[in-house]
Design an enzyme around this catalytic site. Structure first.
Site, PDB file in Angstrom:
ATOM      1  N   HIS A  22      19.710   4.051  33.280  1.00 22.89           N
ATOM      2  CA  HIS A  22      20.501   5.278  33.188  1.00 22.89           C
ATOM      3  C   HIS A  22      21.793   4.988  32.438  1.00 22.89           C
ATOM      4  CE1 HIS A  22      22.269   9.094  34.285  1.00 22.89           C
ATOM      5  NE2 HIS A  22      23.380   8.439  34.604  1.00 22.89           N
ATOM      6  N   ALA A  49      -0.630   4.191   9.780  1.00 24.41           N
ATOM      7  CA  ALA A  49      -0.438   2.790   9.423  1.00 24.41           C
ATOM      8  C   ALA A  49      -0.782   1.862  10.590  1.00 24.41           C
ATOM      9  CB  ALA A  49       1.001   2.575   8.982  1.00 24.41           C
ATOM     10  N   MET A  98      -5.250   8.914  10.010  1.00 23.55           N
ATOM     11  CA  MET A  98      -4.726   8.170   8.855  1.00 23.55           C
ATOM     12  C   MET A  98      -3.310   7.726   9.182  1.00 23.55           C
ATOM     13  SD  MET A  98      -6.151  10.208   5.586  1.00 23.55           S
ATOM     14  CE  MET A  98      -7.811   9.968   4.974  1.00 23.55           C
ATOM     15  N   GLY A 114       0.800  -1.230   0.000  1.00 24.14           N
ATOM     16  CA  GLY A 114       0.000   0.000   0.000  1.00 24.14           C
ATOM     17  C   GLY A 114       0.828   1.273   0.000  1.00 24.14           C
ATOM     18  N   GLY A 167      -7.587   2.440   1.445  1.00 28.33           N
ATOM     19  CA  GLY A 167      -6.699   3.524   1.845  1.00 28.33           C
ATOM     20  C   GLY A 167      -7.122   4.915   1.418  1.00 28.33           C
ATOM     21  N   GLY A 175       1.039  23.585   3.339  1.00 28.01           N
ATOM     22  CA  GLY A 175       0.523  22.765   4.440  1.00 28.01           C
ATOM     23  C   GLY A 175       1.613  22.419   5.436  1.00 28.01           C
TER      24      GLY A 175
HETATM   25  P1  FAD Z   1      -3.093   2.036   1.966  1.00 26.38           P
HETATM   26  O1  FAD Z   1      -1.770   1.836   2.564  1.00 26.38           O
HETATM   27  O2  FAD Z   1      -3.338   3.305   1.227  1.00 26.38           O
HETATM   28  O3  FAD Z   1      -3.351   0.793   1.016  1.00 26.38           O
HETATM   29  C1  FAD Z   1      -4.466   0.702   0.207  1.00 26.38           C
HETATM   30  C2  FAD Z   1      -4.145  -0.195  -0.956  1.00 26.38           C
HETATM   31  O4  FAD Z   1      -5.353  -0.500  -1.641  1.00 26.38           O
HETATM   32  C3  FAD Z   1      -3.219   0.430  -1.992  1.00 26.38           C
HETATM   33  O5  FAD Z   1      -2.103  -0.397  -2.213  1.00 26.38           O
HETATM   34  C4  FAD Z   1      -4.086   0.559  -3.233  1.00 26.38           C
HETATM   35  O6  FAD Z   1      -3.350   0.350  -4.437  1.00 26.38           O
HETATM   36  C5  FAD Z   1      -5.087  -0.556  -3.017  1.00 26.38           C
HETATM   37  N1  FAD Z   1      -6.355  -0.375  -3.725  1.00 26.38           N
HETATM   38  C6  FAD Z   1      -7.160   0.722  -3.729  1.00 26.38           C
HETATM   39  N2  FAD Z   1      -8.266   0.510  -4.440  1.00 26.38           N
HETATM   40  C7  FAD Z   1      -8.163  -0.749  -4.931  1.00 26.38           C
HETATM   41  C8  FAD Z   1      -8.981  -1.546  -5.750  1.00 26.38           C
HETATM   42  N3  FAD Z   1     -10.157  -1.104  -6.203  1.00 26.38           N
HETATM   43  N4  FAD Z   1      -8.557  -2.785  -6.060  1.00 26.38           N
HETATM   44  C9  FAD Z   1      -7.367  -3.253  -5.598  1.00 26.38           C
HETATM   45  N5  FAD Z   1      -6.557  -2.552  -4.809  1.00 26.38           N
HETATM   46  C10 FAD Z   1      -6.941  -1.315  -4.473  1.00 26.38           C
HETATM   47  N6  FAD Z   1       1.586   6.512   8.741  1.00 26.38           N
HETATM   48  C11 FAD Z   1       2.245   6.175   9.857  1.00 26.38           C
HETATM   49  O7  FAD Z   1       1.644   5.559  10.757  1.00 26.38           O
HETATM   50  N7  FAD Z   1       3.566   6.461  10.034  1.00 26.38           N
HETATM   51  C12 FAD Z   1       4.262   7.132   9.086  1.00 26.38           C
HETATM   52  O8  FAD Z   1       5.463   7.378   9.271  1.00 26.38           O
HETATM   53  C13 FAD Z   1       3.605   7.524   7.908  1.00 26.38           C
HETATM   54  N8  FAD Z   1       4.263   8.180   6.929  1.00 26.38           N
HETATM   55  C14 FAD Z   1       3.605   8.524   5.781  1.00 26.38           C
HETATM   56  C15 FAD Z   1       4.298   9.235   4.811  1.00 26.38           C
HETATM   57  C16 FAD Z   1       3.665   9.602   3.643  1.00 26.38           C
HETATM   58  C17 FAD Z   1       4.443  10.361   2.590  1.00 26.38           C
HETATM   59  C18 FAD Z   1       2.307   9.249   3.435  1.00 26.38           C
HETATM   60  C19 FAD Z   1       1.613   9.611   2.152  1.00 26.38           C
HETATM   61  C20 FAD Z   1       1.603   8.542   4.402  1.00 26.38           C
HETATM   62  C21 FAD Z   1       2.243   8.193   5.588  1.00 26.38           C
HETATM   63  N9  FAD Z   1       1.573   7.514   6.602  1.00 26.38           N
HETATM   64  C22 FAD Z   1       2.234   7.178   7.763  1.00 26.38           C
HETATM   65  C23 FAD Z   1       0.158   7.134   6.480  1.00 26.38           C
HETATM   66  C24 FAD Z   1       0.043   5.650   6.084  1.00 26.38           C
HETATM   67  O9  FAD Z   1       0.740   5.435   4.883  1.00 26.38           O
HETATM   68  C25 FAD Z   1      -1.421   5.269   5.932  1.00 26.38           C
HETATM   69  O10 FAD Z   1      -2.123   5.597   7.112  1.00 26.38           O
HETATM   70  C26 FAD Z   1      -1.558   3.779   5.678  1.00 26.38           C
HETATM   71  O11 FAD Z   1      -0.867   3.392   4.526  1.00 26.38           O
HETATM   72  C27 FAD Z   1      -3.038   3.397   5.539  1.00 26.38           C
HETATM   73  O12 FAD Z   1      -3.128   2.021   5.315  1.00 26.38           O
HETATM   74  P2  FAD Z   1      -4.363   1.376   4.519  1.00 26.38           P
HETATM   75  O13 FAD Z   1      -4.098  -0.078   4.538  1.00 26.38           O
HETATM   76  O14 FAD Z   1      -5.629   1.891   5.071  1.00 26.38           O
HETATM   77  O15 FAD Z   1      -4.261   1.944   3.046  1.00 26.38           O
HETATM   78  P1  NAI Z   2      -2.101  16.972   7.480  1.00 27.28           P
HETATM   79  O1  NAI Z   2      -3.547  16.898   7.699  1.00 27.28           O
HETATM   80  O2  NAI Z   2      -1.166  16.421   8.488  1.00 27.28           O
HETATM   81  O3  NAI Z   2      -1.669  18.498   7.274  1.00 27.28           O
HETATM   82  C1  NAI Z   2      -2.228  19.292   6.274  1.00 27.28           C
HETATM   83  C2  NAI Z   2      -1.946  20.741   6.604  1.00 27.28           C
HETATM   84  O4  NAI Z   2      -2.313  21.525   5.504  1.00 27.28           O
HETATM   85  C3  NAI Z   2      -2.736  21.243   7.797  1.00 27.28           C
HETATM   86  O5  NAI Z   2      -1.872  21.935   8.638  1.00 27.28           O
HETATM   87  C4  NAI Z   2      -3.785  22.136   7.164  1.00 27.28           C
HETATM   88  O6  NAI Z   2      -4.207  23.184   8.019  1.00 27.28           O
HETATM   89  C5  NAI Z   2      -3.040  22.657   5.958  1.00 27.28           C
HETATM   90  N1  NAI Z   2      -3.868  23.108   4.852  1.00 27.28           N
HETATM   91  C6  NAI Z   2      -5.033  22.567   4.397  1.00 27.28           C
HETATM   92  N2  NAI Z   2      -5.471  23.252   3.314  1.00 27.28           N
HETATM   93  C7  NAI Z   2      -4.559  24.225   3.073  1.00 27.28           C
HETATM   94  C8  NAI Z   2      -4.438  25.240   2.088  1.00 27.28           C
HETATM   95  N3  NAI Z   2      -5.340  25.387   1.118  1.00 27.28           N
HETATM   96  N4  NAI Z   2      -3.370  26.079   2.136  1.00 27.28           N
HETATM   97  C9  NAI Z   2      -2.429  25.938   3.121  1.00 27.28           C
HETATM   98  N5  NAI Z   2      -2.501  24.987   4.081  1.00 27.28           N
HETATM   99  C10 NAI Z   2      -3.546  24.145   4.044  1.00 27.28           C
HETATM  100  O7  NAI Z   2      -1.858  16.323   6.037  1.00 27.28           O
HETATM  101  P2  NAI Z   2      -0.537  15.860   5.305  1.00 27.28           P
HETATM  102  O8  NAI Z   2       0.661  16.480   5.902  1.00 27.28           O
HETATM  103  O9  NAI Z   2      -0.807  16.032   3.860  1.00 27.28           O
HETATM  104  O10 NAI Z   2      -0.507  14.315   5.624  1.00 27.28           O
HETATM  105  C11 NAI Z   2      -1.629  13.483   5.328  1.00 27.28           C
HETATM  106  C12 NAI Z   2      -1.760  12.404   6.331  1.00 27.28           C
HETATM  107  O11 NAI Z   2      -0.789  11.387   6.116  1.00 27.28           O
HETATM  108  C13 NAI Z   2      -1.510  12.850   7.753  1.00 27.28           C
HETATM  109  O12 NAI Z   2      -2.651  13.431   8.309  1.00 27.28           O
HETATM  110  C14 NAI Z   2      -1.159  11.583   8.432  1.00 27.28           C
HETATM  111  O13 NAI Z   2      -2.325  10.936   8.802  1.00 27.28           O
HETATM  112  C15 NAI Z   2      -0.460  10.792   7.346  1.00 27.28           C
HETATM  113  N6  NAI Z   2       0.987  10.853   7.542  1.00 27.28           N
HETATM  114  C16 NAI Z   2       1.520  10.406   8.714  1.00 27.28           C
HETATM  115  C17 NAI Z   2       2.855  10.484   8.959  1.00 27.28           C
HETATM  116  C18 NAI Z   2       3.376  10.036  10.260  1.00 27.28           C
HETATM  117  O14 NAI Z   2       2.668   9.370  10.989  1.00 27.28           O
HETATM  118  N7  NAI Z   2       4.607  10.363  10.607  1.00 27.28           N
HETATM  119  C19 NAI Z   2       3.786  11.015   7.974  1.00 27.28           C
HETATM  120  C20 NAI Z   2       3.115  11.489   6.777  1.00 27.28           C
HETATM  121  C21 NAI Z   2       1.784  11.376   6.585  1.00 27.28           C
END
Ligand code: FAD
Ligand code: NAI
Length: 466
Positions: free
Chosen positions: A445, A321, A319, A40, A144, A180
């Site tokens: 410690h 993992a 959102m 994913g 997702g 953002g």
């Molecule tokens: P996803 O991981 O989005 O998986 C969904 C899967 O379903 C995908 O592979 C997609 O291709 C598949 N799919 C969709 N529709 C269909 C269909 N119709 N048929 C077949 N397959 C389909 N979270 C953390 O906890 N820690 C982090 O450090 C973190 N870092 C992140 C960094 C970035 C840049 C981003 C974008 C997200 C990050 N997240 C992080 C968020 C995390 O990736 C998501 O919360 C997590 O992947 C959600 O898991 P999921 O299984 O719900 O969906």
């Molecule tokens: P986010 O929701 O964390 O932050 C989006 C930011 O954009 C907010 O501060 C919001 O006020 C701002 N914003 C919204 N509309 C705007 C606009 N028009 N102009 C300027 N600012 C605006 O979303 P982000 O950073 O895109 O990440 C998405 C999600 O992915 C997170 O909410 C998180 O659930 C997940 N994620 C988790 C990580 C982790 O656990 N370390 C790492 C990366 C992503």
């Protein structure tokens, strides 16, 4: 027609974990994934690649700025291609790991795009256009989320990028404009700043990391500013002119007003993510969505259609993992007749910047608005022996405990290694611990987690090292 107890749509951390738990419990299970690799968003374009770049860029910055203070003489040289290859190897290893686990658990992995043709029936269209129909007693939607887009600003993943493009830029931009100041903006903004970009972050609200504890937000912003990031708060990007060599972004006050033009080489749009349900056939199947387009579920992850369930980013909640994984386990156990459950009060949230920011439970603002009386115990990292010797004294630990019962209600860390340190607090909250319980637990410690113990002692105003 192949027939299963369970078909999981999506192989992200929600989907693949759900499938494994279901298989462990004896359910004949298939996973459908439309992407070429499993895992994913998290493994392919999310958690794993972003953490690889955060790790490598942090070491690069340390090598350039901190090593000499420890008597290590090096002059680091950036090999961006090599760093990207390091990231890609990490992703590859992880997605292959999921492949292995699915096989090990005898789960049928089906490649293609799934559509719910009817309750109990999933139609899968392969890359070659061939369609097969699978049958199951239960279907779990784990599809997702996707990038939220800004109206009128088209993401080309070259110059105007989402997190996906920002994980693979071919060169360090001179000026990166981030839209953002949420977790992606700060994490990937940190990566490119460390590698040499000037980074400006435009945020709609009046501070970074909305939703987090106010003190954490203020401290985090100060630290990022000290590192060289520039914030334009209460502002929005309304347009990006792509006609010239450099991008020209129109930035105006959030409430509207005179726009200014900011030139940048790359614009990262990181304004949140939206549930992904495209092409799943939910409307036709009668699966209800909520007001924000998420699949509506009850407390047992059941959708409005019997036999169809949903978990992860596609439903309400953070959102993350690990939240998706825990829901995957819970729904598999429910389907196997057990009492699957997720404790939403004890889900950690970590921002992997330097310092890291890790929180669990309630913020001060949330406790105040709920009218809950609480005590605060705070300990600065400047007073932690290990942090001092490591030169990582930025930040603090804050524990919020119920004023009457002393039960821990929230733990907030801004410090090096906070992402690992939060585990102790999560466990404490899961077990309903009091601040006194943490304060009386022996901590090794010299370690950074001693700061957690000191903050717990500070709740009762008896911290030793302060
Ligand atoms: P996803 O991981 O989005 O998986 C969904 C899967 O379903 C995908 O592979 C997609 O291709 C598949 N799919 C969709 N529709 C269909 C269909 N119709 N048929 C077949 N397959 C389909 N979270 C953390 O906890 N820690 C982090 O450090 C973190 N870092 C992140 C960094 C970035 C840049 C981003 C974008 C997200 C990050 N997240 C992080 C968020 C995390 O990736 C998501 O919360 C997590 O992947 C959600 O898991 P999921 O299984 O719900 O969906
Ligand atoms: P986010 O929701 O964390 O932050 C989006 C930011 O954009 C907010 O501060 C919001 O006020 C701002 N914003 C919204 N509309 C705007 C606009 N028009 N102009 C300027 N600012 C605006 O979303 P982000 O950073 O895109 O990440 C998405 C999600 O992915 C997170 O909410 C998180 O659930 C997940 N994620 C988790 C990580 C982790 O656990 N370390 C790492 C990366 C992503």
């Amino acid at each position: 027609m192949a027939s299963y107890d369970l078909i999981v749509i999506g192989s992200g951390p929600g989907g693949y974990v759900c499938a494994i738990r279901a298989a462990q419990l004896g359910l004949k299970t298939a996973v459908v994934e439309k992407r070429a690799t499993f895992g994913g968003t998290c493994l392919n374009i999310g958690c794993i690649p972003s953490k690889a770049l955060l790790h490598a860029s942090e070491l690069y910055e340390e090598a350039g700025h901190t090593f000499s203070k420890m008597g290590i003489g090096v002059a680091p040289k950036l090999d961006l291609k090599g760093m990207m290859a390091f990231k890609d190897r990490g992703v590859d290893g992880n997605v292959k790991g999921v492949d292995f686990l699915l096989k090990k658990n005898k789960i049928d992995a089906v490649r293609g795009t799934a559509r719910i043709a009817a309750p109990g029936q999933v139609e899968v269209t392969g890359e070659d256009g061939k369609v097969q129909t699978l049958e199951a007693r239960s279907i779990v939607i784990a599809t997702g989320s996707d990038v939220a887009r800004l109206k009128g600003i088209e993401i080309d993943e070259q110059r105007i990028v989402s997190s996906t493009g920002a994980l693979s830029l071919p060169q360090v931009p001179k000026h990166l404009l981030v839209v953002g100041a949420g977790v992606i903006g700060l994490e990937l903004g940190s990566v490119w700043r460390r590698l040499g970009a000037q980074v400006t972050v435009v945020e709609f609200l009046d501070g970074v990391l909305p939703g987090m504890d106010g003190e954490v937000r203020r401290q985090a912003q100060r630290l990022f500013e000290k590192q060289g990031m520039t914030f334009k708060l209460s502002s929005k990007v309304t347009a990006v002119d792509t006609s010239g060599k450099r991008l020209k972004a129109s930035v105006e006050p959030a409430k509207g007003g005179t726009p200014e033009t900011i030139e940048a080489d790359v614009v990262l749009v990181s304004i949140g993510r939206v549930p992904y349900t495209d092409g799943l056939g939910l409307k036709e199947a009668g699966v209800a969505l909520d007001e924000r387009g998420r699949v509506a579920v009850d407390s047992h992850y059941a959708t409005s259609v019997p036999g169809i369930w949903a978990i992860g980013d596609v439903i309400a909640g953070p959102m993350l993992a690990h939240k998706a994984e825990d829901e995957g386990v819970a729904v598999a156990e429910i389907l196997a007749g057990q009492a699957g459950h997720v404790n939403y009060d004890a889900i950690p949230n970590v921002v992997y910047t330097y310092p890291e920011i890790a929180v669990v439970g309630k913020s001060e603002e949330e406790l105040k608005s709920a009218g809950i009386a609480y005590n605060v115990g705070k300990f600065p990292m400047t007073a932690n022996g290990r942090a001092k010797v490591n030169m990582t004294t930025e930040g603090f630990v804050k524990i919020l405990a119920d004023a009457t019962t002393d039960r821990v209600l929230g733990v907030h860390l801004v410090c090096a290694d906070a992402g690992n340190m939060i585990a102790e607090a999560v466990l404490a909250m899961e077990f309903g611990a009091s601040a006194e319980d943490i304060a009386r637990t022996c901590h090794a410690h010299p370690t950074l987690p001693e700061a957690v113990k000191e903050a717990a002692m500070a709740v009762a105003k008896r911290a030793i090292h302060m």
